[in-house]
Write an enzyme that holds these catalytic residues in place. Structure first.
Site, PDB file in Angstrom:
ATOM      1  CD1 TRP A   1      -2.929   1.241   0.650  1.00 34.45           C
ATOM      2  CD2 TRP A   1      -1.573   2.384   1.837  1.00 34.45           C
ATOM      3  NE1 TRP A   1      -3.527   2.494   0.815  1.00 34.45           N
ATOM      4  CE2 TRP A   1      -2.704   3.227   1.545  1.00 34.45           C
ATOM      5  CE3 TRP A   1      -0.735   2.755   2.891  1.00 34.45           C
ATOM      6  CZ2 TRP A   1      -2.977   4.453   2.154  1.00 34.45           C
ATOM      7  CZ3 TRP A   1      -0.810   3.982   3.290  1.00 34.45           C
ATOM      8  CH2 TRP A   1      -1.862   4.917   2.880  1.00 34.45           C
ATOM      9  CG  HIS A   2       3.217   2.682   3.160  1.00 36.93           C
ATOM     10  ND1 HIS A   2       2.695   1.684   4.212  1.00 36.93           N
ATOM     11  CD2 HIS A   2       3.132   3.762   4.080  1.00 36.93           C
ATOM     12  CE1 HIS A   2       2.034   2.517   5.001  1.00 36.93           C
ATOM     13  NE2 HIS A   2       2.342   3.591   5.276  1.00 36.93           N
ATOM     14  N   GLY A   3       4.116   1.496  -1.371  1.00 31.50           N
ATOM     15  CA  GLY A   3       4.748   1.609  -2.681  1.00 31.50           C
ATOM     16  C   GLY A   3       4.899   0.294  -3.064  1.00 31.50           C
TER      17      GLY A   3
END
Length: 236
Positions: free
Chosen positions: A217-219
């Site tokens: 989700w963050h990258g």
């Protein structure tokens, strides 16, 4: 454009309707308002339908106290974002980009300053958005609860980006932990190795999936995947 927050809010709505936790919204304009409510679409917080819809669809009158409190919180948020975070940003970027040129203590200070910068940036944005919504008579859920004063990694993640953690717990962790195959695994382990291990293994599997998803989700890169799994390992 905030597609990650829009997506998570939409998924939570669909699943809550499917699980019959709330009724489906039959008004397309109200549904559009819920999914695209602009203050929270870029950095959150992540609100579910029951939390936000009752406020969005209600009549609101101007309230002086709400307006004053909201403006004060927005000013505090702008201070954290523009004075603290943006002032530290050039120093942090320079240290991270040229760490081999600096001494160990300078690099350590740079890492510490990054922790201050990212918190002031993210929580400052939350103060701006929550304060703005307060002037409209709408209260968004809080996303931070002094996370740097936590006593453990697990407590830290309960107090940093609270709405994201709640979303993963509600829509990934519990569904995996309560699934039929998870219960079957727990039953087989309990028969052979006892109750303690039967409780631990399914929870561990669910945590691995949660933190893998958190990293993605963050990258979408291996760096974030490893970061997520390392956090999950500490918590496990």
């Amino acid at each position: 454009i905030g597609i990650s927050y829009y997506t998570l809010m939409s998924i939570s709505y669909v699943l809550d309707v499917y699980w019959e936790k709330n009724d489906a919204c039959k008004n397309p304009l109200k549904m559009l308002l819920f999914t695209s409510f602009f203050p929270q679409i870029t950095q959150g917080p992540i609100s579910n339908y029951n939390q936000l819809s009752t406020q969005l669809f209600s009549h609101h009158k101007f309230d002086y106290n709400n307006w004053v409190y909201g403006v004060q919180r927005m000013i505090w948020g702008f201070f954290k974002k523009m004075v603290i975070a943006d002032t530290l940003s050039p120093y942090v970027k320079d240290v991270f980009a040229n760490y081999s040129s600096y001494s160990g203590i300078t690099t350590l200070i740079g890492a510490f300053m990054y922790s201050v910068q990212i918190y002031a940036d993210f929580s400052g944005y939350m103060d701006i958005m929550c304060g703005f919504c307060e002037t409209l008579g709408i209260r968004l859920r809080e996303n931070f609860d002094r996370p740097y004063f936590s006593k453990s990694i697990a407590e830290y993640w309960r107090r940093w980006h609270i709405s994201l953690g709640d979303w993963f717990k509600k829509y990934i962790y519990y569904p995996i932990g309560m699934s039929n195959w998870s219960r079957k695994i727990a039953y087989n382990i309990k028969e052979k190795h006892g109750k303690r291990l039967s409780d631990t293994i399914p929870a561990t599997i669910a945590l691995v999936v949660v933190w893998l998803a958190t990293g993605l989700w963050h990258g979408a890169s291996w760096a974030y995947i490893v970061w997520g799994l390392v956090n999950g390992l500490f918590i496990i």
